[in-house]
Motif scaffolding. Structure first.
Motif, PDB file in Angstrom:
ATOM      1  N   GLU B 156       0.544  -1.471  -0.089  1.00 36.99           N
ATOM      2  CA  GLU B 156       0.025   0.446   0.479  1.00 36.99           C
ATOM      3  C   GLU B 156       0.938   0.955   0.047  1.00 36.99           C
ATOM      4  O   GLU B 156       2.304   1.312   0.401  1.00 36.99           O
ATOM      5  CB  GLU B 156      -1.239   0.006   1.121  1.00 36.99           C
ATOM      6  N   PRO B 157       0.413   2.119  -0.172  1.00 28.38           N
ATOM      7  CA  PRO B 157       0.816   3.637  -0.534  1.00 28.38           C
ATOM      8  C   PRO B 157       2.045   3.984   0.910  1.00 28.38           C
ATOM      9  O   PRO B 157       3.198   4.165   0.918  1.00 28.38           O
ATOM     10  CB  PRO B 157      -0.621   4.886  -0.487  1.00 28.38           C
ATOM     11  N   ALA B 158       1.411   3.105   2.318  1.00 29.15           N
ATOM     12  CA  ALA B 158       2.615   3.745   3.360  1.00 29.15           C
ATOM     13  C   ALA B 158       2.887   2.180   4.296  1.00 29.15           C
ATOM     14  O   ALA B 158       3.053   2.166   5.152  1.00 29.15           O
ATOM     15  CB  ALA B 158       2.007   4.226   4.560  1.00 29.15           C
ATOM     16  N   SER B 159       2.955   0.784   3.264  1.00 28.26           N
ATOM     17  CA  SER B 159       2.583   0.154   3.446  1.00 28.26           C
ATOM     18  C   SER B 159       3.127  -0.768   2.499  1.00 28.26           C
ATOM     19  O   SER B 159       2.343  -1.261   2.199  1.00 28.26           O
ATOM     20  CB  SER B 159       1.803  -0.815   4.246  1.00 28.26           C
ATOM     21  N   GLY B 160       4.794  -1.189   2.636  1.00 37.93           N
ATOM     22  CA  GLY B 160       5.448  -2.521   1.547  1.00 37.93           C
ATOM     23  C   GLY B 160       6.467  -3.279   2.218  1.00 37.93           C
ATOM     24  O   GLY B 160       5.990  -4.564   2.126  1.00 37.93           O
ATOM     25  N   SER B 161       7.546  -2.794   2.403  1.00 34.51           N
ATOM     26  CA  SER B 161       7.739  -3.942   3.044  1.00 34.51           C
ATOM     27  C   SER B 161       8.232  -4.432   4.675  1.00 34.51           C
ATOM     28  O   SER B 161       8.053  -6.029   4.800  1.00 34.51           O
ATOM     29  CB  SER B 161       9.503  -3.268   3.540  1.00 34.51           C
ATOM     30  N   ASP B 162       7.010  -3.869   5.078  1.00 35.71           N
ATOM     31  CA  ASP B 162       6.659  -4.330   6.212  1.00 35.71           C
ATOM     32  C   ASP B 162       5.071  -4.168   5.875  1.00 35.71           C
ATOM     33  O   ASP B 162       4.196  -3.507   6.510  1.00 35.71           O
ATOM     34  CB  ASP B 162       6.630  -2.974   7.202  1.00 35.71           C
ATOM     35  N   MET B 165       1.940  -4.017   8.440  1.00 36.32           N
ATOM     36  CA  MET B 165       1.074  -2.231   7.951  1.00 36.32           C
ATOM     37  C   MET B 165       0.089  -1.665   7.294  1.00 36.32           C
ATOM     38  O   MET B 165      -0.556  -1.021   7.287  1.00 36.32           O
ATOM     39  CB  MET B 165       2.181  -0.911   8.597  1.00 36.32           C
ATOM     40  N   MET B 184      -1.051  -0.898  -4.013  1.00 37.63           N
ATOM     41  CA  MET B 184       0.409  -0.457  -4.629  1.00 37.63           C
ATOM     42  C   MET B 184       0.920  -1.557  -5.864  1.00 37.63           C
ATOM     43  O   MET B 184       1.059  -1.891  -4.461  1.00 37.63           O
ATOM     44  CB  MET B 184       1.019   1.150  -4.418  1.00 37.63           C
ATOM     45  N   PHE B 185       0.695  -1.228  -6.221  1.00 37.20           N
ATOM     46  CA  PHE B 185       2.024  -1.500  -7.726  1.00 37.20           C
ATOM     47  C   PHE B 185       2.172  -3.331  -7.628  1.00 37.20           C
ATOM     48  O   PHE B 185       2.617  -4.182  -8.060  1.00 37.20           O
ATOM     49  CB  PHE B 185       3.391  -2.038  -6.725  1.00 37.20           C
ATOM     50  N   ILE B 381      14.375  -4.645  -5.497  1.00 36.25           N
ATOM     51  CA  ILE B 381      13.308  -4.416  -4.695  1.00 36.25           C
ATOM     52  C   ILE B 381      12.571  -5.006  -4.120  1.00 36.25           C
ATOM     53  O   ILE B 381      12.187  -5.086  -3.631  1.00 36.25           O
ATOM     54  CB  ILE B 381      13.432  -2.881  -5.063  1.00 36.25           C
ATOM     55  N   PRO B 385      13.737  -6.187  -0.396  1.00 38.14           N
ATOM     56  CA  PRO B 385      14.787  -5.507  -0.479  1.00 38.14           C
ATOM     57  C   PRO B 385      15.562  -5.980  -0.063  1.00 38.14           C
ATOM     58  O   PRO B 385      15.256  -6.785   0.929  1.00 38.14           O
ATOM     59  CB  PRO B 385      14.684  -3.983   0.305  1.00 38.14           C
ATOM     60  N   SER B 386      17.278  -6.058  -0.114  1.00 34.52           N
ATOM     61  CA  SER B 386      17.992  -6.144   0.040  1.00 34.52           C
ATOM     62  C   SER B 386      18.290  -6.208   1.841  1.00 34.52           C
ATOM     63  O   SER B 386      18.830  -7.415   2.516  1.00 34.52           O
ATOM     64  CB  SER B 386      19.474  -5.912  -0.339  1.00 34.52           C
ATOM     65  N   GLU B 387      17.980  -4.748   2.094  1.00 36.70           N
ATOM     66  CA  GLU B 387      17.963  -4.311   3.667  1.00 36.70           C
ATOM     67  C   GLU B 387      16.508  -5.672   4.576  1.00 36.70           C
ATOM     68  O   GLU B 387      17.243  -5.998   6.117  1.00 36.70           O
ATOM     69  CB  GLU B 387      16.940  -3.302   4.028  1.00 36.70           C
ATOM     70  N   ILE B 388      15.572  -6.163   3.476  1.00 36.48           N
ATOM     71  CA  ILE B 388      15.026  -6.671   4.409  1.00 36.48           C
ATOM     72  C   ILE B 388      15.667  -8.045   5.037  1.00 36.48           C
ATOM     73  O   ILE B 388      15.483  -8.449   5.710  1.00 36.48           O
ATOM     74  CB  ILE B 388      13.697  -6.808   3.586  1.00 36.48           C
TER      75      ILE B 388
END
Lengths: 374, 408
Positions: B156-162, B165, B184-185, B381, B385-388
């Motif tokens: 969603e707009p405010a929830s991607g990797s997490d 949320m 989103m996406f 991504i 993403p790599s960080e996750i």
């Protein structure tokens, strides 16, 4: 030692910063969204500025003294030094809008076409493709020969990154002696052919310029080896400065996003992975900022600066690329969207890293110089 | 892998089973006989024939050039089906081959040897196998048959990797749920027949209350607002749900138990990402060689290629190991994260080096290196993403200690 900018340098830097913020960054949103939703499939047409917008911006930039940076004031230029020029290009690097003062090497001052170039009646393109590997003219395949009334150039084809212009500045080497020289030739010169080839991954085009027994008058030759190298160094400084701007913008926006974006109950800024990315980037950026300004400062002092310019270009372009990479990564899915500037910076910085000397070649040259004890 | 050998049970064995090897050889033959001969033609294909993008709105295109290549692709699909190379990973109960994760890696590895972005279908979003009752005929079977496609809407707009949320709500109302929110996406949502949508029950938080719905395109209150161009050429969409009423028969799995479904969807794809990146990197290095970009006497370039080949070999074995663990129903989350991270970052470094060797002319839009460059960027991504991945790895390390990296 003193790392203070002069009053004059500060003034032109602030003027450029204000211009970029007010006139360019404010237009980024419209520029980036050129593409309407649900157009037919396929890549959007190449992004570009509207012609009228470009003309309007040019008039404003001229009035602000941010145009013709390299030409002396007597020829209508800003007549500023290398440090000030770097500061200006650094500001223009902050925006994805494809608009910045055209690079007119200072040695064009007083040449036959200087007036047309200064007035904007004619445009200039640098056809230096064969120098992009090492930054030196050793691989230039175009040969020139002195003939009655001028020079004969041929036969070779060089690639041109960016739109073809009215005048081409390019290096050639003398048949036999292989001595490099610099030429300025109009597009309509007999024996010169320009062929547009297609799009580049950056939002620009690739073209080919072919010389077939092209004969030009004697005053088309603007210099020899030193002049070729000075154009390369000036371009390296320009690219380095632009890259500093790209890096600064990406770092700024990445920090801003990291402050605002919340995951797993905390802002990204509270995450070590993010903090380290930004910390590493800031160190890189600080380092190449002073590298670039030192090279420019050497140029202003008349000290040898070609090697310093090459090194600044290498590190700054690399840093800009990494900065765009970090900004994309921190923005996540939005980062790769064309509605934000970072993927555009990423594509551009990748190109800039390849111009006027590639990393491995510059490293190798530096290493060889060291070993030879130069 | 690449040869079979009698299984010496209880020892490490990197050979494929006889069945898996048979499948690999069949795909190898298909690539050699059908795909490779078409490669010169595809070199000049429109950009839309990069990756899986041609399956998007290209299928509706009137452009004769796009139609010609679409027809070539469809013909290839028929040929693959005629050879029995279809529905490879579909369970046997639905008429598929039910190939293992390891076998599917071998299949993809063979396909990746060709630059033509051809996939052996029909891949069905794996969570759709949770369909029950009339959902099977309505959603699952048409996807298997290739009559319908679906999109996956989690971010969603405010929830991607997490994704915990996510804020899209599904409020119960008699036999219906009323859905409100923005997604989103999801790729292909603009052409899909239905969307797998994750929403939460009112008053729930985190992983609780997440529920998966199957919602047909055209349902009142569900709109695909726009598609968004990306560097990789894919065109993910933005979806808006405004008081969209969905019958409870469209809940996939159980109400409030959607979290497990989304985890299953993401986990299963990592090893495919690993082998794809491996294949792309190999092709990039082959381009350097074939085009004479790296002369033999340039010591440092050769040295770096040698280094990359070593890293690629390491990636390949780790990828197969993880898939094998997943086939055995062992916990392969650590391997999945390591493969995703290692593969996409390594591919990035290989392409970066290739461009450094080839120079600016390789950034021509249709140049194979430029295409690989643009595609590789989003791979670091999408789907985590790599960080996750680093976060998952450190969490496993601190939870299980060094034992988590021991050989199983």
């Amino acid at each position: 030692m003193d790392f203070q900018l002069t009053e004059e340098e500060r003034l032109i830097r602030d003027t450029a910063a204000q211009f970029v913020r007010r006139e360019l960054i404010s237009r980024e949103g419209d520029y980036l969204r050129q593409r309407q939703p649900f157009l037919p499939p396929g890549d959007p047409p190449r992004r570009d500025l509207d012609r009228e917008v470009r003309a309007g911006l040019e008039a404003l930039a001229r009035r602000a003294g941010l145009w013709l940076l390299e030409l002396p004031e007597a020829e209508g230029g800003a007549g500023i030094g290398a440090v000030a020029r770097a500061l200006v290009y650094r500001e223009f690097g902050r925006t994805i809008l494809p608009f910045e003062p055209p690079a007119l090497p200072g040695l064009l001052a007083g040449s036959r076409h200087a007036g047309d170039l200064a007035s904007g009646k004619r445009s200039l393109a640098l056809a230096f493709a064969e120098l992009h590997r090492t930054g030196a003219p050793d691989e230039v395949s175009l040969r020139f020969r002195e003939v009655a009334g001028g020079y004969r150039l041929g036969n070779a084809t060089v690639e041109l990154y960016g739109p073809p212009a009215d005048l081409f500045l390019f290096p050639a080497r003398e048949a036999g002696t292989r001595l490099p020289a610099l030429f300025l030739v109009p597009r309509d010169a007999p024996g010169l052919e320009v062929e547009e080839e297609g799009d580049l991954t950056t939002d620009t085009v690739i073209a080919r310029v072919t010389f077939r027994d092209c004969t030009v008058p004697g005053d088309c030759r603007l210099g020899y080896e030193y002049e070729v190298a000075s154009v390369v160094a000036a371009e390296q400084l320009r690219i380095a400065a632009r890259c500093l701007g790209i890096g600064a913008r990406c770092l700024n926006d990445a920090i801003e996003h990291a402050r605002n974006r919340v995951t797993f109950g905390r802002p990204l800024a509270a995450r070590q992975a993010i903090q380290w990315m930004l910390a590493d980037l800031s160190v890189q950026l600080r380092a190449c900022t002073w590298l670039t300004l030192e090279a420019a400062w050497r140029a202003d002092r008349g000290a040898p600066y070609f090697e310093a310019a090459a090194l600044a270009k290498k590190r700054a372009a690399r840093t800009a690329f990494e900065a765009a990479d970090v900004a994309i990564q921190i923005h996540g899915g939005y980062g790769v969207c064309k509605e934000l500037p970072f993927e555009g910076f990423y594509r551009e910085a990748r190109m800039l890293r390849l111009l006027y000397g590639r990393e491995a070649e510059l490293d190798r040259a530096a290493g060889e110089r060291f070993l030879k004890g130069e | 892998m690449g040869r079979t050998r009698g299984c010496a049970c209880g020892t490490v064995d990197f050979y494929l089973s006889e069945e898996e090897e048979g499948l690999r050889r069949a795909v190898e033959a298909f690539v050699r006989e059908e795909l490779s001969p078409l490669e010169p033609e595809f070199e000049n294909a429109p950009d839309i024939f990069e990756g899986s993008r041609w399956k998007s709105r290209a299928r509706r295109s009137e452009d004769p050039e796009i139609r010609r290549f679409t027809a070539l692709m469809e013909e290839l699909e028929k040929k693959a089906e005629a050879r029995g190379l279809w529905h490879l990973d579909v369970p046997k109960q639905y008429g598929g081959l039910e190939a293992s994760n390891v076998a599917m890696l071998a299949v993809t590895e063979e396909l990746e040897k060709s630059s033509i972005p051809f996939e052996l279908g029909n891949h069905v979003s794996n969570i759709l196998y949770a369909c029950r009752g009339e959902q099977i005929e309505r959603f699952l079977l048409p996807c298997i048959r290739g009559e319908k496609t679906s999109a996956f809407a989690l971010s969603e707009p405010a929830s991607g990797s997490d994704p915990s949320m996510l804020r899209t709500t599904a409020a119960p109302d008699g036999d219906y749920f009323v859905i409100n929110g923005t997604k989103m996406f999801p790729t292909f949502a603009d052409v899909a027949d239905f969307v797998q949508l994750f929403a939460r029950l009112p008053g729930t938080e985190g992983r609780d209350g997440v529920t998966c719905f199957l919602i047909e395109t055209g349902t009142p209150g569900y709109r695909v607002v726009r598609s968004i161009a990306t560097i990789a050429g894919t065109e993910p969409c933005e979806l808006v749900f405004e008081n969209c009423r969905v019958h409870r028969s469209q809940v996939l799995g159980e109400v409030g138990k959607g979290w497990e479904l989304n985890q299953a969807w993401l986990g299963a794809r990592r090893f495919q990402v690993g082998i794809r990146s491996h294949g792309t990197a190999q092709r990039v290095l082959r381009v350097l060689k074939a085009e004479g970009i790296v002369p033999e006497n340039r010591g440092s370039f050769a040295e770096r290629i040698g280094g990359f080949l070593g890293e690629l070999a390491a990636l390949r074995s780790l990828t197969y190991y993880g898939a094998w663990k997943a086939d055995r129903k062992l916990d392969a989350r650590g391997e999945a994260a390591a493969v995703k991270l290692f593969a996409t970052e390594l591919l990035h470094r290989v392409i970066d080096f290739a461009l450094e060797a080839a120079g600016p002319s390789a950034l021509r839009k249709r140049h194979v290196l430029a295409r690989a460059f643009r595609h590789a960027r989003s791979r670091r991504i999408v789907e985590g993403p790599s960080e996750i991945q680093r976060h998952i790895l450190q969490r496993i390390l601190f939870r299980e200690g060094a034992a988590s990296v021991e050989i199983g």
